[in-house]
Design a protein around this motif. Structure first.
Motif, PDB file in Angstrom:
ATOM      1  N   ALA A  41       1.814  -2.618   3.363  1.00 30.72           N
ATOM      2  CA  ALA A  41       1.590  -2.709   1.911  1.00 30.72           C
ATOM      3  C   ALA A  41       1.374  -1.326   1.317  1.00 30.72           C
ATOM      4  CB  ALA A  41       0.383  -3.610   1.619  1.00 30.72           C
ATOM      5  N   GLN A  42       0.583  -0.502   1.990  1.00 27.88           N
ATOM      6  CA  GLN A  42       0.345   0.855   1.497  1.00 27.88           C
ATOM      7  C   GLN A  42       1.648   1.643   1.412  1.00 27.88           C
ATOM      8  OE1 GLN A  42      -2.671   2.643   3.986  1.00 27.88           O
ATOM      9  NE2 GLN A  42      -4.340   1.812   2.760  1.00 27.88           N
ATOM     10  N   SER A  43       2.480   1.473   2.428  1.00 28.90           N
ATOM     11  CA  SER A  43       3.762   2.166   2.458  1.00 28.90           C
ATOM     12  C   SER A  43       4.663   1.717   1.308  1.00 28.90           C
ATOM     13  CB  SER A  43       4.454   1.922   3.808  1.00 28.90           C
ATOM     14  OG  SER A  43       5.723   2.512   3.844  1.00 28.90           O
ATOM     15  N   ILE A  44       4.687   0.394   1.055  1.00 27.06           N
ATOM     16  CA  ILE A  44       5.518  -0.141  -0.036  1.00 27.06           C
ATOM     17  C   ILE A  44       5.015   0.386  -1.385  1.00 27.06           C
ATOM     18  CG2 ILE A  44       6.163  -2.261  -1.278  1.00 27.06           C
ATOM     19  CD1 ILE A  44       6.071  -3.694   1.460  1.00 27.06           C
ATOM     20  N   GLN A  45       3.694   0.388  -1.553  1.00 27.61           N
ATOM     21  CA  GLN A  45       3.123   0.858  -2.820  1.00 27.61           C
ATOM     22  C   GLN A  45       3.426   2.338  -3.075  1.00 27.61           C
ATOM     23  OE1 GLN A  45      -1.125  -0.223  -2.999  1.00 27.61           O
ATOM     24  NE2 GLN A  45      -0.606  -2.112  -1.906  1.00 27.61           N
ATOM     25  N   GLN A  46       3.403   3.131  -2.013  1.00 29.91           N
ATOM     26  CA  GLN A  46       3.682   4.569  -2.164  1.00 29.91           C
ATOM     27  C   GLN A  46       5.122   4.832  -2.568  1.00 29.91           C
ATOM     28  OE1 GLN A  46       2.483   6.073   1.654  1.00 29.91           O
ATOM     29  NE2 GLN A  46       0.277   5.895   1.203  1.00 29.91           N
ATOM     30  N   LYS A  47       6.027   3.931  -2.153  1.00 28.35           N
ATOM     31  CA  LYS A  47       7.448   4.114  -2.461  1.00 28.35           C
ATOM     32  C   LYS A  47       7.819   3.566  -3.828  1.00 28.35           C
ATOM     33  CE  LYS A  47       8.862   3.893   2.397  1.00 28.35           C
ATOM     34  NZ  LYS A  47       9.522   3.068   3.431  1.00 28.35           N
ATOM     35  N   SER A  48       6.969   2.679  -4.379  1.00 28.00           N
ATOM     36  CA  SER A  48       7.326   2.012  -5.647  1.00 28.00           C
ATOM     37  C   SER A  48       6.860   2.803  -6.856  1.00 28.00           C
ATOM     38  CB  SER A  48       6.734   0.614  -5.678  1.00 28.00           C
ATOM     39  OG  SER A  48       5.334   0.651  -5.626  1.00 28.00           O
ATOM     40  N   ASN A  53       3.831  -8.951   0.609  1.00 28.98           N
ATOM     41  CA  ASN A  53       4.083  -7.750   1.395  1.00 28.98           C
ATOM     42  C   ASN A  53       3.576  -6.506   0.675  1.00 28.98           C
ATOM     43  OD1 ASN A  53       7.334  -8.523   2.974  1.00 28.98           O
ATOM     44  ND2 ASN A  53       5.266  -9.156   3.490  1.00 28.98           N
ATOM     45  N   LYS A  54       3.786  -6.458  -0.638  1.00 29.09           N
ATOM     46  CA  LYS A  54       3.419  -5.272  -1.412  1.00 29.09           C
ATOM     47  C   LYS A  54       1.919  -5.056  -1.479  1.00 29.09           C
ATOM     48  CE  LYS A  54       3.980  -3.107  -5.956  1.00 29.09           C
ATOM     49  NZ  LYS A  54       4.612  -3.212  -7.305  1.00 29.09           N
ATOM     50  N   TRP A  55       1.157  -6.146  -1.597  1.00 25.79           N
ATOM     51  CA  TRP A  55      -0.280  -5.997  -1.816  1.00 25.79           C
ATOM     52  C   TRP A  55      -1.121  -6.191  -0.555  1.00 25.79           C
ATOM     53  CZ3 TRP A  55      -0.774  -3.216  -5.717  1.00 25.79           C
ATOM     54  CH2 TRP A  55       0.065  -3.364  -6.827  1.00 25.79           C
ATOM     55  N   GLY A  56      -0.515  -6.688   0.519  1.00 30.22           N
ATOM     56  CA  GLY A  56      -1.281  -6.789   1.766  1.00 30.22           C
ATOM     57  C   GLY A  56      -1.911  -8.143   1.998  1.00 30.22           C
ATOM     58  N   ILE A  57      -1.219  -9.199   1.593  1.00 30.36           N
ATOM     59  CA  ILE A  57      -1.659 -10.568   1.875  1.00 30.36           C
ATOM     60  C   ILE A  57      -0.790 -11.128   3.001  1.00 30.36           C
ATOM     61  CG2 ILE A  57      -1.880 -12.915   0.974  1.00 30.36           C
ATOM     62  CD1 ILE A  57      -2.381 -11.800  -1.763  1.00 30.36           C
ATOM     63  N   MET A  58      -1.413 -11.571   4.079  1.00 32.77           N
ATOM     64  CA  MET A  58      -0.654 -12.169   5.177  1.00 32.77           C
ATOM     65  C   MET A  58       0.001 -13.470   4.716  1.00 32.77           C
ATOM     66  SD  MET A  58      -3.170 -11.513   8.494  1.00 32.77           S
ATOM     67  CE  MET A  58      -4.571 -12.414   7.805  1.00 32.77           C
TER      68      MET A  58
END
Length: 434
Positions: A427-434, A212-217
Motif C-alpha cells: 500500500a505504501q508503495s502504491i501511494q508513493q507512485k500515485s 490494495n492502495k490503503w492497506g486493507i487485507m
C-alpha cells in the motif's frame, strides 16, 4: 510481562478446558506441559469474533464474564491475546436506502469497538493497526483488538468509504456475505447457480484496487469461487480467508476447494481454518444441532417464546433480530444443562476434527499459508473450543499431532501478521507512485 500474566491465568483454566475436550482420554503430563509453555510464549490471535453492540456499554461490556463466547475474562482464561472484532452487516437491498442502513449499522459497530478500547477498558485492551502494534500491546500485558469488516455492502457505491473504513481501523474486508452484494457474488449462489456478476462487479474490482492502495487485507471467506479467483488474480497483495475450512474435507460452499487454496498459496496469502461445526463435518453437526434444537424449542414453548426458522429470521429488521437473539440466548442458557447431558451421548464436531482440516491444508499448501479462527459469537465453536476460555485446547491438539513451536507460532499469528505487513508495505508503495 506477557508470559507471567498468561501463565498464572492459563494454569487455572487448563484443567477445566481439558475435561471438556478430552474426557476419558489419557494425555501425558509432559505433553500438556509442553503445550502450555508454547501457548504462553506465542502470540495467540483469532481472526473472527462477531459481537453485539449491546455488549459495549458502560453497564454491560467485555470487562465482564458475559455469556458471549468472547470477552476479556474468557480471553485471559484461554490465553487468547488478539481478538479481531467484526464490523458485520447482513446483506440487504442493492439500493440507496439499503446502503444507507447498512452504513449506519457498520458505523455503530466501529463506534462500539472504539468505545471499548478508549473509554470502557483502555487499561485492558488496545486497538492495533499494525503488526508492531500487536507485539507492543501484547508485551505491555494488555489484550489486543483489531477490526475486520464482514461484507463490503455498507460502502454502498461510494468507493471512498474503503479509505474511511481504513481510517477507522479496518484491516481486512470481505466483498460479500450471505447473498450477492453490489461488489461480488456470494458463495450462497452455489446452491441455485444464480449469479449477479459471475464473479466481481466493476465496482468490486475498484474496491480491490482501493484495498490494495490503503492497506486493507482482502478477505475471501464468503464470496463465490469465481469472485475469489478473480480477487486473487487482480490483487497486488496477498489475501486472507479469515474463517474458512477445506472443501475437500467437507463439501460446503463456504469452504475453499483445492483450486482456491492453491491459488491462495501462489498469491502468498493465508487461510484461517475455522472452528464452525457445519463447515467441518455437516453430518455430525446436524445430528447434534437437531437434538439441541429440540431442547431449545421445548424450553422456548414453556416460556411462551417461538424459535424461528432461518427463513423467518431473514425477514426480521435489525432491531427485531437484536431482540430475537437476546431472547434466544436466554433460552440457550436455560437449556445448557440438558444440552450438556446429550452432548455426552452424541458424537460432536471437536477440536480434533478442526485440526484434521488444518492437517489437510498444511499438507496441500504448506504451513506458511494456514492459520486458525473460531467465528465465535457468529455460530462458531466446537467441542473443546466452544469459547475463548478453551483456546489452549487447540494448541494442545497441535502439539499432540507433532507440530513444533515454530509451526504453532506461524498458525496462531505469524502467518497472518506477515500478510498484514506485506499488504501495508505494498500500500505504501502504491501511494508513493500515485
Amino acid at each position: 510481562m506477557k508470559f507471567l500474566l498468561k501463565s498464572s491465568l492459563l494454569a487455572i483454566a487448563v484443567s477445566s478446558a481439558l475435561s471438556t475436550a478430552y474426557a476419558g482420554v489419557k494425555i501425558e503430563q509432559s505433553t500438556i506441559d509442553k503445550a502450555k509453555a508454547i501457548h504462553e510464549r506465542v502470540i495467540v490471535l483469532d481472526t473472527h469474533h462477531d459481537f453485539s453492540v449491546a455488549n459495549f456499554s458502560e453497564e454491560k461490556n467485555y470487562t465482564m464474564r458475559l455469556k458471549s463466547q468472547v470477552n476479556l475474562p474468557k480471553m485471559d482464561e484461554g490465553g487468547l491475546d488478539v481478538s479481531w472484532l467484526i464490523v458485520y452487516t447482513g446483506q440487504g437491498a442493492l439500493n440507496a436506502q439499503g446502503y444507507a442502513t447498512a452504513h449506519k449499522q457498520a458505523m455503530a459497530k466501529f463506534d462500539a469497538i472504539h468505545r471499548l478500547t478508549t473509554e470502557i477498558a483502555p487499561d485492558k485492551i488496545e486497538l492495533a493497526l499494525t503488526s508492531d502494534d500487536v507485539r507492543r500491546i501484547v508485551e505491555s500485558g494488555k489484550k489486543v483488538a483489531m477490526i475486520g469488516v464482514e461484507n463490503g455492502y455498507p460502502i454502498g457505491t461510494d468507493i471512498s468509504n474503503v479509505k474511511k473504513f481504513y481510517d477507522l481501523g479496518a484491516r481486512y474486508m470481505s466483498l460479500a456475505h450471505n447473498g450477492h452484494s453490489q461488489l461480488s457474488d456470494s458463495n450462497t449462489g452455489d446452491k441455485d447457480k444464480k449469479w449477479l456478476h459471475n464473479g466481481l462487479s466493476d465496482l468490486g474490482r475498484e474496491a480491490v484496487k482501493e484495498m490494495n492502495k490503503w492497506g486493507i487485507m482482502i478477505d475471501i471467506s464468503h464470496p463465490s469461487k469465481a469472485a475469489n479467483l478473480e480477487m486473487m488474480a487482480l490483487s497486488k497483495a496477498p489475501v486472507i480467508a479469515s474463517h474458512s475450512a477445506s472443501r475437500a474435507m467437507y463439501d460446503h460452499s463456504r469452504n475453499l476447494d483445492d483450486e482456491e487454496l492453491l491459488a491462495l498459496k501462489e498469491n502468498g496469502g493465508v487461510v484461517q481454518a475455522v472452528a464452525f461445526r457445519s463447515y467441518i463435518d455437516g453430518e455430525k453437526s446436524k445430528a447434534f444441532a437437531d437434538a439441541k434444537m429440540t431442547i431449545y424449542k421445548k424450553i422456548a414453548k414453556e416460556k411462551g417464546y417461538k424459535v424461528l426458522s432461518r427463513d423467518e429470521r431473514k425477514k426480521l429488521t435489525p432491531t427485531q433480530a437484536e431482540a430475537y437473539w437476546a431472547k434466544f440466548m436466554e433460552v440457550a442458557a436455560l437449556a445448557e444443562p440438558e444440552v450438556k447431558r446429550i452432548g455426552d451421548t452424541i458424537e460432536q464436531v471437536s477440536v480434533s476434527d478442526l485440526v484434521d482440516h488444518i492437517d489437510y491444508m498444511v499438507k496441500l499448501i504448506g504451513i506458511e499459508h494456514v492459520g486458525i479462527s473460531s467465528d465465535f459469537d457468529g455460530g462458531g465453536g466446537v467441542k473443546g473450543w466452544n469459547d475463548a476460555s478453551e483456546t489452549f485446547n487447540v494448541t494442545l491438539e497441535l502439539v499432540k499431532r507433532g507440530y513444533t513451536e515454530t509451526d504453532i507460532e506461524k498458525m496462531w499469528s505469524g502467518n497472518l501478521l506477515r500478510v498484514l505487513d506485506e499488504v501495508q508495505n505494498i500500500a505504501q508503495s502504491i501511494q508513493q507512485k500515485s
